[in-house]
Each structure stands twice: as C-alpha cells, then as structure tokens.
Scaffold this motif. Structure first.
Motif, PDB file in Angstrom:
ATOM      1  N   THR A 103       0.848  -1.194   0.000  1.00 47.66           N
ATOM      2  CA  THR A 103       0.000   0.000   0.000  1.00 47.66           C
ATOM      3  C   THR A 103       0.883   1.243   0.000  1.00 47.66           C
ATOM      4  N   ALA A 104       0.324   2.357  -0.457  1.00 48.22           N
ATOM      5  CA  ALA A 104       1.076   3.611  -0.472  1.00 48.22           C
ATOM      6  C   ALA A 104       0.116   4.778  -0.640  1.00 48.22           C
ATOM      7  N   HIS A 105       0.598   5.959  -0.236  1.00 45.43           N
ATOM      8  CA  HIS A 105      -0.080   7.201  -0.570  1.00 45.43           C
ATOM      9  C   HIS A 105       0.603   7.769  -1.812  1.00 45.43           C
ATOM     10  N   VAL A 106      -0.163   8.328  -2.724  1.00 42.24           N
ATOM     11  CA  VAL A 106       0.387   8.785  -3.991  1.00 42.24           C
ATOM     12  C   VAL A 106      -0.037  10.215  -4.290  1.00 42.24           C
ATOM     13  N   THR A 107       0.834  10.910  -5.028  1.00 42.59           N
ATOM     14  CA  THR A 107       0.503  12.216  -5.593  1.00 42.59           C
ATOM     15  C   THR A 107       0.970  12.222  -7.034  1.00 42.59           C
ATOM     16  N   PHE A 108       0.327  13.013  -7.871  1.00 40.25           N
ATOM     17  CA  PHE A 108       0.689  13.053  -9.283  1.00 40.25           C
ATOM     18  C   PHE A 108       0.380  14.417  -9.859  1.00 40.25           C
TER      19      PHE A 108
ATOM     20  N   VAL B   2       0.440  16.476 -13.896  1.00 39.21           N
ATOM     21  CA  VAL B   2       0.682  16.541 -15.336  1.00 39.21           C
ATOM     22  C   VAL B   2       0.593  18.005 -15.744  1.00 39.21           C
ATOM     23  N   SER B   3       1.595  18.498 -16.461  1.00 41.08           N
ATOM     24  CA  SER B   3       1.572  19.880 -16.924  1.00 41.08           C
ATOM     25  C   SER B   3       1.731  19.907 -18.431  1.00 41.08           C
ATOM     26  N   GLY B   4       1.334  21.012 -19.027  1.00 39.67           N
ATOM     27  CA  GLY B   4       1.397  21.139 -20.481  1.00 39.67           C
ATOM     28  C   GLY B   4       0.028  21.495 -21.023  1.00 39.67           C
ATOM     29  N   GLN B   5      -0.283  21.000 -22.218  1.00 37.35           N
ATOM     30  CA  GLN B   5      -1.592  21.275 -22.806  1.00 37.35           C
ATOM     31  C   GLN B   5      -2.706  20.721 -21.931  1.00 37.35           C
ATOM     32  N   VAL B   6      -2.462  19.563 -21.320  1.00 43.16           N
ATOM     33  CA  VAL B   6      -3.399  18.988 -20.363  1.00 43.16           C
ATOM     34  C   VAL B   6      -2.813  19.157 -18.974  1.00 43.16           C
ATOM     35  N   LYS B   7      -3.567  19.750 -18.068  1.00 44.45           N
ATOM     36  CA  LYS B   7      -3.107  19.931 -16.701  1.00 44.45           C
ATOM     37  C   LYS B   7      -3.981  19.107 -15.769  1.00 44.45           C
ATOM     38  N   LEU B   8      -3.310  18.406 -14.870  1.00 41.77           N
ATOM     39  CA  LEU B   8      -4.031  17.526 -13.959  1.00 41.77           C
ATOM     40  C   LEU B   8      -3.134  17.243 -12.763  1.00 41.77           C
ATOM     41  N   HIS B   9      -3.701  17.274 -11.584  1.00 46.72           N
ATOM     42  CA  HIS B   9      -2.936  16.852 -10.425  1.00 46.72           C
ATOM     43  C   HIS B   9      -3.900  16.258  -9.401  1.00 46.72           C
ATOM     44  N   GLY B  10      -3.341  15.509  -8.467  1.00 40.74           N
ATOM     45  CA  GLY B  10      -4.197  14.891  -7.467  1.00 40.74           C
ATOM     46  C   GLY B  10      -3.395  14.068  -6.485  1.00 40.74           C
ATOM     47  N   ARG B  11      -4.145  13.375  -5.614  1.00 36.82           N
ATOM     48  CA  ARG B  11      -3.519  12.550  -4.595  1.00 36.82           C
ATOM     49  C   ARG B  11      -4.504  11.487  -4.148  1.00 36.82           C
ATOM     50  N   GLY B  12      -3.988  10.498  -3.397  1.00 36.98           N
ATOM     51  CA  GLY B  12      -4.867   9.461  -2.903  1.00 36.98           C
ATOM     52  C   GLY B  12      -4.093   8.283  -2.347  1.00 36.98           C
ATOM     53  N   SER B  13      -4.738   7.120  -2.317  1.00 40.55           N
ATOM     54  CA  SER B  13      -4.158   5.906  -1.751  1.00 40.55           C
ATOM     55  C   SER B  13      -4.310   4.757  -2.733  1.00 40.55           C
ATOM     56  N   VAL B  14      -3.389   3.783  -2.640  1.00 45.59           N
ATOM     57  CA  VAL B  14      -3.440   2.602  -3.500  1.00 45.59           C
ATOM     58  C   VAL B  14      -3.128   1.361  -2.680  1.00 45.59           C
ATOM     59  N   GLU B  15      -3.698   0.244  -3.106  1.00 38.77           N
ATOM     60  CA  GLU B  15      -3.366  -1.063  -2.543  1.00 38.77           C
ATOM     61  C   GLU B  15      -3.192  -2.031  -3.702  1.00 38.77           C
ATOM     62  N   TYR B  16      -2.018  -2.661  -3.797  1.00 37.76           N
ATOM     63  CA  TYR B  16      -1.667  -3.485  -4.941  1.00 37.76           C
ATOM     64  C   TYR B  16      -1.988  -4.955  -4.698  1.00 37.76           C
ATOM     65  N   GLY B  17      -2.383  -5.640  -5.770  1.00 32.00           N
ATOM     66  CA  GLY B  17      -2.612  -7.070  -5.741  1.00 32.00           C
ATOM     67  C   GLY B  17      -1.728  -7.764  -6.756  1.00 32.00           C
ATOM     68  N   ASP B  18      -1.914  -9.072  -6.911  1.00 31.64           N
ATOM     69  CA  ASP B  18      -1.087  -9.830  -7.850  1.00 31.64           C
ATOM     70  C   ASP B  18      -1.197  -9.290  -9.268  1.00 31.64           C
ATOM     71  N   ASP B  19      -2.410  -8.909  -9.684  1.00 32.09           N
ATOM     72  CA  ASP B  19      -2.612  -8.515 -11.082  1.00 32.09           C
ATOM     73  C   ASP B  19      -3.362  -7.195 -11.202  1.00 32.09           C
ATOM     74  N   GLY B  20      -3.258  -6.336 -10.214  1.00 33.12           N
ATOM     75  CA  GLY B  20      -3.949  -5.063 -10.298  1.00 33.12           C
ATOM     76  C   GLY B  20      -3.873  -4.306  -8.997  1.00 33.12           C
ATOM     77  N   MET B  21      -4.798  -3.390  -8.812  1.00 38.48           N
ATOM     78  CA  MET B  21      -4.770  -2.572  -7.602  1.00 38.48           C
ATOM     79  C   MET B  21      -6.142  -1.985  -7.342  1.00 38.48           C
ATOM     80  N   ASP B  22      -6.370  -1.616  -6.088  1.00 38.90           N
ATOM     81  CA  ASP B  22      -7.510  -0.791  -5.699  1.00 38.90           C
ATOM     82  C   ASP B  22      -6.976   0.623  -5.482  1.00 38.90           C
ATOM     83  N   VAL B  23      -7.743   1.623  -5.889  1.00 45.59           N
ATOM     84  CA  VAL B  23      -7.288   3.007  -5.734  1.00 45.59           C
ATOM     85  C   VAL B  23      -8.418   3.871  -5.205  1.00 45.59           C
ATOM     86  N   ASP B  24      -8.025   4.931  -4.531  1.00 46.30           N
ATOM     87  CA  ASP B  24      -8.954   5.964  -4.083  1.00 46.30           C
ATOM     88  C   ASP B  24      -8.245   7.292  -4.306  1.00 46.30           C
TER      89      ASP B  24
END
Length: 253
Positions: free
Chosen positions: A61-66, A68-90
């Motif tokens: 598990t981890a807390h994440v931030t991200f 994106v800058s440029g023509q498309v701008k986007l930022h955010g934060r949240g939490s993730v929990e990883y599994g064998d073949d994917g993840m749950d995110v909030d």
C-alpha cells in the motif's frame, strides 16, 4: 483486483574451465545491479525492472501524488493497494476541466467508480471504455503492465547518483528508451524517464519530460501504511445513463 504484469530476474553464471578468462575478469562481467552501481554507470536493465516491479508486491500500500503539466493539466492525490494482477485506488483529481473542479476516482476489484461535479455527490459506476484521461493516471500508479513492452524499448538505464526527496536520501536512475509508436505527434529522439528508489529498494518517484507537451510526475510515499478502500454504498451509486439524465436536467435549467 485487476490490471497490469510480471518480470523474471536475471542470473549470470560463469563456469571455470570453459573460457580462458577468469570469472573475476571485468571485461566478462555485465552491467552491475542497480544497488551496486557507481554514479554515472549503466546498470543491468533486467535487474532494474525486477526491482521496480518488486515495489508492487501483493498487499503493498502507499499514498500517492501526481501532476501533469502542459496542454493537459491535472494533479491529485490518494491511496493505492496493490494485488497480484492489479490494484484498488482511491484518488482525487483536480483541474479536471478548464473550469476547474475535482473528480473522485475509486477502483475496487473489477469495479470502477467516479464522482464528478454533475453527479451531485453520487458515485457513477463506469466501464473501462469510460475512463478517458483517468486511464493514464491508473497506468502511472501501477506501471507493471507496461514493463514487458518497456523491456524491448529500453536502450539503457544509468545510475544518476544519490538525491534527496522529502528529506530522505534516495537513489536516482535515468531510463532511456526508443520513442514509442504511440508517442505524441512531433516527438523525436529518445524518451527519458527518471526513477527514484528509497533505501528499501522501493520506487518513490517517477518523472517524465514530455518535451513541448509538458511533463508528468508520480510519487509514492508511506509504503505499507494501512489504507481502507471500499466500494461506495449502492444507495449512493448511479449508472452512466442516469448521469446523462442528470446532465440533461441541469442543462435545461
């Protein structure tokens, strides 16, 4: 859990007597593993990818931030929990549209939900085809599905030396790859991505210079801190079709 890939570690074996060179002959040794490299030195690509993939062990598990800058701008934060073949995110995404506003994105198992301004506090159950820009955010959060293809595209990985991130000492690596066919129009030259790993060998940051298109970064922190990611209540969940009805009523005034 859902999405994204696995890797195989690399082993090197020199058998005495089969060659005139000693196993200690540096001319016969391949690139060092990431943790053994000196600043400026190329490292073993397979070992690097193996270490990167190892950050996303089942249950991690981890807390994440991200951002994106440029023509498309986007930022955010949240939490993730990883599994064998994917993840749950909030996640909460900001600057969703030119007018601003936020969007909440949650995936639990095979289900994905979004809470957008037009849904008036309700969660919308969506399919993979409805993810749009958020799909790239999910891929950045769990890059495992991209690693098999990356193996064929990477031309070198080089240790850039120690760095400091959030007050902690980290190791930085530069990954150089051929420009993918899906790259933005006008892209030329190699694609360069920087990765930072903590002293436990877990990735803590990924940064990509997109040239004229801008840049993108993703940060992982507080590895293995407990998170609680659950599906929204059914009473607070609507379908995409119901969302469209809400939008039409709002437009009608």
């Amino acid at each position: 859990m859902r999405r994204w890939a696995t890797l195989l570690p690399v082993a090197a074996l020199l058998l005495p007597g089969l060659t005139a060179c000693s196993a200690d002959d540096p001319a016969q040794a391949g690139p060092p593993r990431p943790q053994d490299a000196e600043k400026g030195e190329k490292v073993d690509v397979e070992a690097f990818l193996d270490e990167l993939e190892g950050s996303f062990d089942d249950g991690a598990t981890a807390h994440v931030t991200f951002a994106v800058s440029g023509q498309v701008k986007l930022h955010g934060r949240g939490s993730v929990e990883y599994g064998d073949d994917g993840m749950d995110v909030d996640l909460r995404l900001a600057d969703w549209q030119p007018g601003g506003g936020t969007v909440d994105l949650r995936t639990v198992g095979d289900a994905t939900y979004m809470r957008v301004p037009e849904s008036r506090g309700l969660w919308v159950a969506i399919g993979a085809d409805d993810l749009g820009l958020t799909d790239s955010v999910l891929q950045d959060a769990d890059p495992r599905a991209q690693l098999d293809g990356a193996r064929d595209e990477i031309t070198e990985v080089r240790y850039s030396g120690e760095d400091t991130l959030a007050g902690a000492t980290v190791r930085r690596y530069q990954v150089v790859a051929k420009v993918a066919a899906s790259a933005a129009p006008g892209a030329s030259g190699p694609a360069v991505t920087d990765y930072w790993f903590d002293t436990d060998g877990r990735v803590v940051r990924r940064s990509v210079d997109l040239g004229a298109s801008g840049s993108a970064s993703f940060t992982w922190a507080d590895w293995d801190t407990p998170v609680d990611i659950v599906a929204p209540p059914e009473t607070r969940t609507i379908t995409v079709r119901e969302l469209e009805k809400l939008r039409r009523r709002q437009s009608a005034g």
